[in-house]
Design an enzyme around this catalytic site. Structure first.
Site, mmCIF file in Angstrom:
data_model
loop_
_atom_site.group_PDB
_atom_site.id
_atom_site.type_symbol
_atom_site.label_atom_id
_atom_site.label_comp_id
_atom_site.label_asym_id
_atom_site.label_seq_id
_atom_site.Cartn_x
_atom_site.Cartn_y
_atom_site.Cartn_z
ATOM 1 N N ALA A 1 0.781 -1.302 -0.304
ATOM 2 C CA ALA A 1 -0.353 0.149 0.377
ATOM 3 C C ALA A 1 0.806 1.096 0.251
ATOM 4 C CB ALA A 1 -0.452 -0.050 1.408
ATOM 5 N N HIS A 2 0.748 2.445 -0.334
ATOM 6 C CA HIS A 2 1.219 3.446 -0.446
ATOM 7 C C HIS A 2 1.150 4.237 0.847
ATOM 8 C CE1 HIS A 2 1.723 8.173 -1.210
ATOM 9 N NE2 HIS A 2 2.526 7.864 -2.634
ATOM 10 N N PRO A 3 1.730 5.022 1.141
ATOM 11 C CA PRO A 3 1.784 5.610 3.141
ATOM 12 C C PRO A 3 1.551 5.969 2.944
ATOM 13 C CG PRO A 3 3.801 6.130 1.125
ATOM 14 C CD PRO A 3 3.500 4.963 1.013
ATOM 15 N N SER A 4 0.627 6.788 2.003
ATOM 16 C CA SER A 4 -0.144 7.718 2.426
ATOM 17 C C SER A 4 -1.284 8.078 1.720
ATOM 18 C CB SER A 4 0.504 9.318 2.370
ATOM 19 O OG SER A 4 0.725 9.705 0.810
ATOM 20 N N PHE B 1 -4.935 3.233 -2.610
ATOM 21 C CA PHE B 1 -3.694 2.638 -3.455
ATOM 22 C C PHE B 1 -2.892 1.813 -3.623
ATOM 23 C CE2 PHE B 1 -2.187 5.795 -7.035
ATOM 24 C CZ PHE B 1 -1.507 4.853 -7.403
#
Length: 428
Positions: free
Chosen positions: A229-232, A236
């Site tokens: 997963a995207h960090p923010s 995503f």
């Protein structure tokens, strides 16, 4: 003319990172003369398994197409003399060796400027030519660990994980190529060359980008994320479907609003728990399990059709065979062919560098010392007497008993790929 057809580069390179950087320059038309140490059997890449027989390896073909090869012993005075003659008629010396080796073997700008004031000396090393680690060998795997990449990669419950590709090596090659081209531009403008001190370590640290900036300015400590997963940004990440995996990303609010409709929950677009980037990130432990359960209900193809129709960023998680067969891969002419005396027709991926409308012409990687005649006769103008004198003195490597010609195609030098501090030195 091709974009770099008026550029000649002497490449004291080996293995992956250095050859990866220069292969794109060769594809663009630069004459890249690959110097191979006859004492070490040439570039160690010639022997990389599993697809290797003698000095022919598919690994070597990958990184050395469109180049020329000259066996040259830089440790001998006669070999050095040939190298210096080449410097006089070239634009750049490009290398990937250990950080202390370029100065040790005399291939820095200060060593060569008396021969050619405009020469550009681009050294891609593991850790750079200065600093406490400059004498250490640098390898992609080591750099991915040292620069924090492995700590960022993998499942939170699993071990630190290396990228499936040698991304520090490849990125370092691109950085070196950019540096060399910038140096050439300045040298042609000003008539004065320079050193380009490029390293895999600098590349790896530089590519930490915004996580490093977040840490330096806000104390952010990156953590590995579940399902990549995207960090923010939420959602995503990778999602598991009924028959495989796909990536779905909502990098803009409009994508989330569309996704809510596609998954059958249009009300979630305005739900105060999920309405904005910040809301979804704050409530990801609620939202993501809901999305994961929904995505498992259909196959990858069944999801991709409505996602593509809604222009939501998405794609299947292919294996390499599937990536090679992707319609877009074929449409972009990303698969090319060369003919090889051992391998026959070799299929490989094209350079992603595009300059103008013309596509590069591709020629197989050279056999070891294949371009001896072109370099010493055509470029340097040596006559038979000069060639014979240099050959007898060992400039081009040791000769077998009774032989009077330089090693060519692996016929004379030891096969193996052992390293020396010269051309074969372990660097990057």
């Amino acid at each position: 003319m091709r974009p770099l057809e008026d550029v000649r580069i002497i490449a004291v390179e080996q293995y992956g990172a250095g050859p990866f950087g220069s292969v794109h320059l060769a594809d663009l038309g630069a004459e890249v003369i690959k110097i191979e140490d006859p004492r070490a059997g040439g570039d160690v890449g010639r022997y990389v398994p599993p697809y290797a027989e003698g000095e022919d390896s598919l690994f070597f073909e990958t990184f050395n197409r469109n180049k020329r090869s000259l066996s040259l012993d830089l440790s001998s005075p006669e070999g050095r003399a040939v190298f210096e003659d080449l410097v006089k008629v070239s634009d750049a010396v490009y290398s990937n060796l250990r950080g202390d080796v370029p100065a040790k073997i005399g291939i820095t700008y200060d060593d060569l400027k008396h021969l050619n004031p405009a020469i550009v000396c681009c050294s891609l090393t593991g850790f750079g030519m200065t600093g406490p680690r400059s004498k250490e060998p640098g390898y992609d795997y080591v750099l991915q660990g040292l620069a924090g990449w492995m700590d960022l990669t993998g499942d939170p419950e699993g071990p630190p994980t290396k990228s499936g590709l040698s991304m520090v090596d490849y990125s370092g090659g691109f950085v070196a190529a950019i540096s060399l081209l910038a140096g050439l531009h300045a040298a042609r403008r000003d008539g004065v060359g320079m050193d380009c001190d490029v390293s895999l370590y600098d590349t790896a640290i530089g590519l930490l980008t915004y996580p490093a900036v977040w840490h330096l300015n806000a104390g952010f400590v990156p953590e590995r994320t579940r399902h990549s997963a995207h960090p923010s940004l939420v959602p995503f990440q990778a999602f598991e479907a009924a028959d495989g995996w796909l990536v779905v990303g909502c990098a803009k609010e409009k994508f989330w609003q569309r996704l809510a409709v596609v998954i059958g929950h249009p009300e979630w677009a305005g739900d105060p728990r999920f309405a904005t980037f910040a809301d979804r990130r704050r409530n990801k432990d609620v939202l993501l399990p809901l999305l994961e359960e929904i995505f498992r209900r259909r196959t990858v193809d069944e999801w991709l059709k409505p996602l593509y129709a809604a222009s939501i960023p998405c794609g299947p998680i292919n294996d390499v065979p599937a990536a090679m067969k992707e319609e877009h891969t074929l449409a972009r002419d990303l698969l090319v062919e060369t003919e090889h005396p051992h391998w026959g027709t070799v299929r490989q991926v094209a350079s992603p560098v595009r300059v103008g409308a013309d596509r590069p012409a591709y020629r197989r990687a050279p056999r070891r010392n294949e371009d001896f005649g072109h370099v010493v006769r055509d470029l340097l103008g040596y006559d038979d007497t000069r060639i014979s004198t240099l050959t007898d003195a060992g400039a081009f490597g040791p000769l077998p008993d009774g032989d009077t010609t330089p090693a060519s195609g692996g016929g004379a030098a030891a096969s193996g790929g052992g390293a020396s501090e010269g051309v074969g030195a372990v660097g990057s």
